[in-house]
Design a protein around this motif. Structure first.
Motif, PDB file in Angstrom:
ATOM      1  N   ASN A 146       0.852  -1.193   0.000  1.00 37.33           N
ATOM      2  CA  ASN A 146       0.000   0.000   0.000  1.00 37.33           C
ATOM      3  C   ASN A 146       0.883   1.235   0.000  1.00 37.33           C
ATOM      4  O   ASN A 146       1.747   1.375   0.862  1.00 37.33           O
ATOM      5  CB  ASN A 146      -0.913   0.024   1.225  1.00 37.33           C
ATOM      6  N   ARG A 147       0.655   2.137  -0.938  1.00 39.35           N
ATOM      7  CA  ARG A 147       1.437   3.371  -1.010  1.00 39.35           C
ATOM      8  C   ARG A 147       1.070   4.308   0.128  1.00 39.35           C
ATOM      9  O   ARG A 147      -0.010   4.213   0.713  1.00 39.35           O
ATOM     10  CB  ARG A 147       1.187   4.067  -2.351  1.00 39.35           C
ATOM     11  N   ASN A 148       1.952   5.230   0.423  1.00 36.24           N
ATOM     12  CA  ASN A 148       1.735   6.223   1.466  1.00 36.24           C
ATOM     13  C   ASN A 148       0.460   7.013   1.150  1.00 36.24           C
ATOM     14  O   ASN A 148       0.358   7.631   0.087  1.00 36.24           O
ATOM     15  CB  ASN A 148       2.954   7.158   1.520  1.00 36.24           C
ATOM     16  N   PRO A 149      -0.528   7.015   2.063  1.00 33.67           N
ATOM     17  CA  PRO A 149      -1.802   7.704   1.802  1.00 33.67           C
ATOM     18  C   PRO A 149      -1.640   9.206   1.542  1.00 33.67           C
ATOM     19  O   PRO A 149      -2.384   9.775   0.738  1.00 33.67           O
ATOM     20  CB  PRO A 149      -2.625   7.472   3.072  1.00 33.67           C
ATOM     21  N   LEU A 150      -0.675   9.848   2.175  1.00 30.65           N
ATOM     22  CA  LEU A 150      -0.456  11.279   1.930  1.00 30.65           C
ATOM     23  C   LEU A 150       0.068  11.521   0.522  1.00 30.65           C
ATOM     24  O   LEU A 150      -0.326  12.480  -0.141  1.00 30.65           O
ATOM     25  CB  LEU A 150       0.506  11.858   2.970  1.00 30.65           C
ATOM     26  N   ARG A 151       0.936  10.650   0.061  1.00 28.97           N
ATOM     27  CA  ARG A 151       1.471  10.763  -1.302  1.00 28.97           C
ATOM     28  C   ARG A 151       0.344  10.534  -2.313  1.00 28.97           C
ATOM     29  O   ARG A 151       0.227  11.251  -3.308  1.00 28.97           O
ATOM     30  CB  ARG A 151       2.588   9.748  -1.501  1.00 28.97           C
ATOM     31  N   VAL A 152      -0.503   9.556  -2.050  1.00 28.16           N
ATOM     32  CA  VAL A 152      -1.637   9.279  -2.939  1.00 28.16           C
ATOM     33  C   VAL A 152      -2.560  10.493  -2.995  1.00 28.16           C
ATOM     34  O   VAL A 152      -2.960  10.936  -4.073  1.00 28.16           O
ATOM     35  CB  VAL A 152      -2.404   8.013  -2.484  1.00 28.16           C
ATOM     36  N   GLN A 153      -2.868  11.072  -1.846  1.00 29.54           N
ATOM     37  CA  GLN A 153      -3.745  12.243  -1.799  1.00 29.54           C
ATOM     38  C   GLN A 153      -3.118  13.425  -2.545  1.00 29.54           C
ATOM     39  O   GLN A 153      -3.804  14.138  -3.284  1.00 29.54           O
ATOM     40  CB  GLN A 153      -4.047  12.631  -0.358  1.00 29.54           C
TER      41      GLN A 153
END
Length: 105
Positions: free
Chosen positions: A58-65
């Motif tokens: 799972n990629r970093n949620p902040l980076r995805v956002q």
């Protein structure tokens, strides 16, 4: 040795930003959640998607956002908008944004 190679690859992948800001997107602002500033006209919605998972990772949620916001900014001018506001939180690498034409600040 194999574990070290895989770990390094995963760390390098999470540090990358895969979505560059386009020149037209640089002028689009991201509005904070809540009320829309006075004088802004609704231009529609922008729905954007990025990879939130790479294989089993799972990629970093902040980076995805951050990448979702960049994509929304890149798409806004095609809707005649100069501002976007998240209409819902990100889910599975996808997010819906409201697009607005706002007066210059």
């Amino acid at each position: 040795m194999r574990f070290l190679l895989i770990s390094t690859l995963l760390l390098a992948t999470t540090a990358c930003t895969w979505v560059p800001i386009e020149s037209s997107g640089k002028t689009v602002r991201v509005l904070a959640p809540g009320a829309v500033p006075a004088g802004c006209l609704t231009k529609g919605e922008v729905v954007v998607t990025v990879k939130s998972k790479v294989g089993f990772y799972n990629r970093n949620p902040l980076r995805v956002q951050e990448e979702l916001e960049t994509l929304a900014r890149n798409e806004a001018p095609s809707a005649g908008a100069n501002a976007v506001q998240a209409a819902a939180p990100p889910a599975d690498g996808s997010q819906r944004f409201a697009a607005f034409q706002c007066p210059p600040r």
